[in-house]
Design a protein around this motif. Sequence first.
Motif, PDB file in Angstrom:
ATOM      1  N   ARG A 141       0.861  -1.194   0.000  1.00  0.00           N
ATOM      2  CA  ARG A 141       0.000   0.000   0.000  1.00  0.00           C
ATOM      3  C   ARG A 141       0.895   1.241   0.000  1.00  0.00           C
ATOM      4  O   ARG A 141       1.823   1.337   0.785  1.00  0.00           O
ATOM      5  N   TRP A 142       0.593   2.167  -0.874  1.00  0.00           N
ATOM      6  CA  TRP A 142       1.404   3.363  -1.079  1.00  0.00           C
ATOM      7  C   TRP A 142       1.554   4.193   0.180  1.00  0.00           C
ATOM      8  O   TRP A 142       2.603   4.780   0.426  1.00  0.00           O
ATOM      9  N   ASN A 143       0.511   4.262   0.984  1.00  0.00           N
ATOM     10  CA  ASN A 143       0.530   5.129   2.163  1.00  0.00           C
ATOM     11  C   ASN A 143       0.686   4.373   3.480  1.00  0.00           C
ATOM     12  O   ASN A 143       0.295   4.871   4.535  1.00  0.00           O
ATOM     13  N   ARG A 144       1.265   3.179   3.414  1.00  0.00           N
ATOM     14  CA  ARG A 144       1.560   2.410   4.625  1.00  0.00           C
ATOM     15  C   ARG A 144       3.022   1.983   4.590  1.00  0.00           C
ATOM     16  O   ARG A 144       3.634   1.908   3.527  1.00  0.00           O
ATOM     17  N   PRO A 145       3.577   1.659   5.750  1.00  0.00           N
ATOM     18  CA  PRO A 145       4.970   1.193   5.768  1.00  0.00           C
ATOM     19  C   PRO A 145       5.142  -0.082   4.931  1.00  0.00           C
ATOM     20  O   PRO A 145       4.215  -0.880   4.786  1.00  0.00           O
ATOM     21  N   ALA A 146       6.325  -0.248   4.400  1.00  0.00           N
ATOM     22  CA  ALA A 146       6.646  -1.438   3.616  1.00  0.00           C
ATOM     23  C   ALA A 146       6.768  -2.641   4.537  1.00  0.00           C
ATOM     24  O   ALA A 146       7.059  -2.505   5.722  1.00  0.00           O
ATOM     25  N   PRO A 147       6.561  -3.827   3.986  1.00  0.00           N
ATOM     26  CA  PRO A 147       6.801  -5.032   4.790  1.00  0.00           C
ATOM     27  C   PRO A 147       8.299  -5.252   4.952  1.00  0.00           C
ATOM     28  O   PRO A 147       9.119  -4.553   4.354  1.00  0.00           O
ATOM     29  N   THR A 148       8.663  -6.249   5.723  1.00  0.00           N
ATOM     30  CA  THR A 148      10.060  -6.625   5.852  1.00  0.00           C
ATOM     31  C   THR A 148      10.592  -7.039   4.488  1.00  0.00           C
ATOM     32  O   THR A 148       9.963  -7.830   3.782  1.00  0.00           O
ATOM     33  N   ILE A 149      11.727  -6.503   4.114  1.00  0.00           N
ATOM     34  CA  ILE A 149      12.354  -6.860   2.849  1.00  0.00           C
ATOM     35  C   ILE A 149      13.221  -8.091   3.074  1.00  0.00           C
ATOM     36  O   ILE A 149      14.005  -8.145   4.017  1.00  0.00           O
ATOM     37  N   THR A 150      13.058  -9.071   2.195  1.00  0.00           N
ATOM     38  CA  THR A 150      13.900 -10.269   2.211  1.00  0.00           C
ATOM     39  C   THR A 150      14.532 -10.395   0.833  1.00  0.00           C
ATOM     40  O   THR A 150      14.187  -9.648  -0.086  1.00  0.00           O
ATOM     41  N   ARG A 151      15.415 -11.372   0.668  1.00  0.00           N
ATOM     42  CA  ARG A 151      16.041 -11.542  -0.647  1.00  0.00           C
ATOM     43  C   ARG A 151      15.039 -11.995  -1.701  1.00  0.00           C
ATOM     44  O   ARG A 151      15.332 -11.979  -2.883  1.00  0.00           O
ATOM     45  N   GLY A 152      13.839 -12.353  -1.276  1.00  0.00           N
ATOM     46  CA  GLY A 152      12.788 -12.746  -2.215  1.00  0.00           C
ATOM     47  C   GLY A 152      11.982 -11.580  -2.760  1.00  0.00           C
ATOM     48  O   GLY A 152      10.963 -11.790  -3.413  1.00  0.00           O
ATOM     49  N   PHE A 153      12.429 -10.338  -2.537  1.00  0.00           N
ATOM     50  CA  PHE A 153      11.635  -9.172  -2.945  1.00  0.00           C
ATOM     51  C   PHE A 153      11.381  -9.084  -4.443  1.00  0.00           C
ATOM     52  O   PHE A 153      10.490  -8.376  -4.884  1.00  0.00           O
ATOM     53  N   ALA A 154      12.133  -9.801  -5.239  1.00  0.00           N
ATOM     54  CA  ALA A 154      11.954  -9.752  -6.695  1.00  0.00           C
ATOM     55  C   ALA A 154      10.863 -10.705  -7.180  1.00  0.00           C
ATOM     56  O   ALA A 154      10.520 -10.699  -8.361  1.00  0.00           O
ATOM     57  N   CYS A 155      10.321 -11.484  -6.280  1.00  0.00           N
ATOM     58  CA  CYS A 155       9.342 -12.517  -6.644  1.00  0.00           C
ATOM     59  C   CYS A 155       8.045 -12.289  -5.875  1.00  0.00           C
ATOM     60  O   CYS A 155       8.059 -12.251  -4.645  1.00  0.00           O
TER      61      CYS A 155
END
Length: 180
Positions: free
Chosen positions: A91-105
Amino acid sequence: IASLDKKDVDIDKIIESFEVPARPISWAVGDLLEKYNGADDFDGSSQHAPVNQARIDYLFEHDLYNLPNEMRPDCHRLKPHTYPAVYGRMRWNRPAPTITRGFACCGQGRFVHPLCHRTLTPHEAARVQFFPDFLDFSNMSKVALRSAIGNAVPAKAGYVVSMPLLMAILEKEAVCPGGC
């Protein structure tokens, strides 16, 4: 948090002293929309298999943030699960989730861009992790780049946790030069 020093660390106090209001993903990546370049490893996103691109498109066509179970692959759909974020859209106006190395999928978490029919770029993921733009990732393979960004402790979290520990070490050294 671990330390060889026996001094207790009050993690709640540390967090409180550095706490800022939550920032939405738009704060981190809003200015990167125009920088997108599908042919670039850093400012482009993964090319998705047609079935996954259809799942991403479905989210936008139906203004959804969680993919309905019937749209998921059999390996997710045919067994009980409690992870609605997989194949999810941010969601554009909410914090991002935890980024993991799987962010490209899209099948590894809520990594679909909130405004664009794609997953995050490495540049966007790096921003969410608080990597400064001056860091040079140009000599890394795509796999190494995703691992370096996704497996990292966000720089700000490292700072928040390490600063009080560093201060405790410096205080101990001032009181007892050369060690006690």
